[in-house]
Motif scaffolding. Structure first.
Motif, PDB file in Angstrom:
ATOM      1  N   VAL A   1       0.830  -1.201   0.000  1.00  0.00           N
ATOM      2  CA  VAL A   1       0.000   0.000   0.000  1.00  0.00           C
ATOM      3  C   VAL A   1       0.868   1.257   0.000  1.00  0.00           C
ATOM      4  CG1 VAL A   1      -1.609   1.375   1.397  1.00  0.00           C
ATOM      5  CG2 VAL A   1      -2.006  -1.069   1.068  1.00  0.00           C
TER       6      VAL A   1
ATOM      7  N   GLU B   1       2.219   1.774  -3.413  1.00  0.00           N
ATOM      8  CA  GLU B   1       1.198   2.243  -4.351  1.00  0.00           C
ATOM      9  C   GLU B   1       0.912   3.732  -4.180  1.00  0.00           C
ATOM     10  OE1 GLU B   1      -0.914  -2.119  -3.969  1.00  0.00           O
ATOM     11  OE2 GLU B   1      -2.022  -0.327  -3.312  1.00  0.00           O
ATOM     12  N   THR B   2       0.861   4.178  -2.933  1.00  0.00           N
ATOM     13  CA  THR B   2       0.535   5.592  -2.690  1.00  0.00           C
ATOM     14  C   THR B   2       1.750   6.489  -2.893  1.00  0.00           C
ATOM     15  OG1 THR B   2       1.126   5.568  -0.353  1.00  0.00           O
ATOM     16  CG2 THR B   2      -1.135   4.937  -0.911  1.00  0.00           C
TER      17      THR B   2
ATOM     18  N   SER C   1      -9.215  -1.611   2.300  1.00  0.00           N
ATOM     19  CA  SER C   1     -10.262  -0.625   1.968  1.00  0.00           C
ATOM     20  C   SER C   1      -9.662   0.590   1.261  1.00  0.00           C
ATOM     21  CB  SER C   1     -11.022  -0.211   3.235  1.00  0.00           C
ATOM     22  OG  SER C   1     -10.234   0.658   4.039  1.00  0.00           O
ATOM     23  N   THR C   2      -8.431   0.953   1.628  1.00  0.00           N
ATOM     24  CA  THR C   2      -7.813   2.086   0.913  1.00  0.00           C
ATOM     25  C   THR C   2      -7.433   1.676  -0.502  1.00  0.00           C
ATOM     26  OG1 THR C   2      -5.504   1.652   1.534  1.00  0.00           O
ATOM     27  CG2 THR C   2      -6.818   2.923   3.093  1.00  0.00           C
TER      28      THR C   2
ATOM     29  N   ARG D   1     -10.421   1.854  -2.920  1.00  0.00           N
ATOM     30  CA  ARG D   1     -10.698   3.222  -3.340  1.00  0.00           C
ATOM     31  C   ARG D   1      -9.743   3.687  -4.433  1.00  0.00           C
ATOM     32  NH1 ARG D   1     -14.197   6.839  -0.830  1.00  0.00           N
ATOM     33  NH2 ARG D   1     -15.890   5.553  -0.057  1.00  0.00           N
ATOM     34  N   THR D   2      -8.461   3.246  -4.292  1.00  0.00           N
ATOM     35  CA  THR D   2      -7.476   3.729  -5.260  1.00  0.00           C
ATOM     36  C   THR D   2      -7.408   2.830  -6.490  1.00  0.00           C
ATOM     37  OG1 THR D   2      -5.733   2.457  -4.188  1.00  0.00           O
ATOM     38  CG2 THR D   2      -6.007   4.744  -3.491  1.00  0.00           C
TER      39      THR D   2
ATOM     40  N   THR E   1     -13.131   5.465   3.392  1.00  0.00           N
ATOM     41  CA  THR E   1     -13.050   4.251   2.565  1.00  0.00           C
ATOM     42  C   THR E   1     -14.262   3.346   2.778  1.00  0.00           C
ATOM     43  OG1 THR E   1     -11.936   2.916   4.241  1.00  0.00           O
ATOM     44  CG2 THR E   1     -10.534   4.241   2.771  1.00  0.00           C
TER      45      THR E   1
ATOM     46  N   ARG F   1      -4.457   9.898  -2.760  1.00  0.00           N
ATOM     47  CA  ARG F   1      -4.853   9.061  -3.881  1.00  0.00           C
ATOM     48  C   ARG F   1      -6.364   9.052  -4.083  1.00  0.00           C
ATOM     49  NH1 ARG F   1      -1.478   5.494  -6.668  1.00  0.00           N
ATOM     50  NH2 ARG F   1       0.540   6.519  -6.638  1.00  0.00           N
ATOM     51  N   THR F   2      -7.092   9.042  -2.947  1.00  0.00           N
ATOM     52  CA  THR F   2      -8.544   8.957  -3.067  1.00  0.00           C
ATOM     53  C   THR F   2      -9.176  10.327  -3.245  1.00  0.00           C
ATOM     54  OG1 THR F   2      -8.812   9.081  -0.681  1.00  0.00           O
ATOM     55  CG2 THR F   2      -8.662   6.885  -1.652  1.00  0.00           C
TER      56      THR F   2
END
Lengths: 253, 253
Positions: free
Chosen positions: A200, A203-204, A242-243, A246-247, B204, B246-247
């Motif tokens: 994660v 990714e962010t 969950s994050t 969303r992404t 989220t 990101r979101t």
């Protein structure tokens, strides 16, 4: 839980031992104190007649020893692992005394399998190996001559395990462990969390694998101190997942 | 009296040792714990290269070892002697545990020279030898395998001597650990983290404020156990912020 059962839940993990004689001495030391589960991570020379000789009547531990190629494999399923280290590591868990740390190990053994992790005779454990453990222990020695033989170190800590297992009333140990109502997370579950967290953060863009710095060791140190329960690992991974949904990364919802 | 001085007053007496390797291992075990006075009663084979090999850096103890023909000679001048025995002897002093008996030994060391007396590897001490001692100690072992190596027995008791000597000195923890160099997080910093975490989980959809359940208390319990440092709070909030960017939630990057 009976002391003998608690002792049977302790594995002794020797990482990259160089001398087969020390493996034998470790087996003998373990067995005199009622420990039986020996695990070897890439031993240089094993099996070996010198190991059998030094083990004397503890050759059954050698015959049953589990051999793995990584510490992670040796720790799979363990709920608590203690690194035996001659010094405090940057970001490593705070080192405790044998007495207090073996008491923690025995308390954790009421929850599942636990491990005592020893490094190579010359170079000890790597920082990465220490960070796979939730606690660390240093055997106090003469600062002018701290050259404790591997078998001798196994002897001292196995002795403290036996003392802790038989010390005090069982109710006291159970009192110590009551804060943990839920089953503790196993080594592989915790590694799964770290892997998920790293994914994660990558990714962010918070974590750059090309320039890792000290971020991952710092997170291991934090969560290592917390002695995570299984339920907590599931919650943290749920938040991470969950994050990702969303992404647009991660598993599909 | 300084712990090092007390330890220097303890002699380790090996009666009729059969194997020179065990003499060397005993010397090494002693020196790691700060003991230095080795005495040998009619050793079968000494000096010997095997003793030097097993002693590694403790050959100075071998070179200075006093050799006598009787235990009485080895104990001359000692104010207190402890017999190491696997069993209670008829008429012998009551056997104690290593911890309590080494505490007695160290207390006696404030008065003068004291001794720890070990028997031959196979037959142990004679009743006559045990009766020359004022106390006796048994190292607890697995009743099914009590075959403690002589060097290992010296290691365990020397370790308990060191623990007893330093018990009244500066806490071992302070000597061993550099606890947490980073400043701990303050109450409001930790509350800021919880608020941030709740916001992300709500965004989220992992957390539903209308049906909160026990999620937030569980997270507080987890992070409360960890005793967060300020730096760690900043890392965790950095991860949370990166997922928000990101979101499209949270502060603008």
């Amino acid at each position: 839980m009976k002391p003998e059962v608690l002792l049977s839940r302790i594995s002794v993990v020797l990482c990259r031992p160089s001398h087969p004689g020390n493996i034998g001495a470790a087996a003998r030391a373990m067995k005199t104190m009622g420990l039986s589960d020996l695990r070897l991570v890439t031993p240089k020379q094993f099996p070996d007649p010198e190991a059998d000789t030094r083990a004397t009547g503890a050759v059954d531990l050698l015959a049953n020893a589990k051999i793995t190629t990584t510490l992670a494999d040796a720790l799979a399923g363990s709920v608590f692992a203690v690194a035996v280290s001659a010094r405090q590591r940057d970001l490593g868990p705070a080192v405790g005394t044998p007495r207090e740390t073996m008491a923690r190990l025995l308390a954790a053994a009421t929850q599942g399998t636990v491990a005592l992790v020893f490094g190579n005779e010359t170079v000890g454990l790597s920082n990465e190996e220490v960070l796979q453990c939730q606690a660390a222990v240093t055997i106090p020695t003469n600062p002018d001559f701290s050259s404790l033989n591997l078998g001798a170190a196994v002897q001292v800590l196995s002795y403290e395990c036996r003392m802790a297992a038989f010390a005090g009333a069982a109710p006291l140990r159970e009192q110590l462990t009551t804060p943990f109502t839920a089953p503790p997370a196993t080594h592989d579950e915790i590694e799964g969390l770290y892997g998920h967290l790293e994914a994660v953060m990558t990714e962010t863009g918070f974590f750059n694998p090309a320039q890792p710095g000290r971020l991952l060791p710092k997170l291991r140190r934090l969560f290592g101190r917390a002695e995570l329960e299984r339920d907590e690992v599931n919650i943290l991974r749920g938040i991470l997942a969950s994050t990702q949904q969303r992404t647009g990364h991660g598993r599909k919802g």
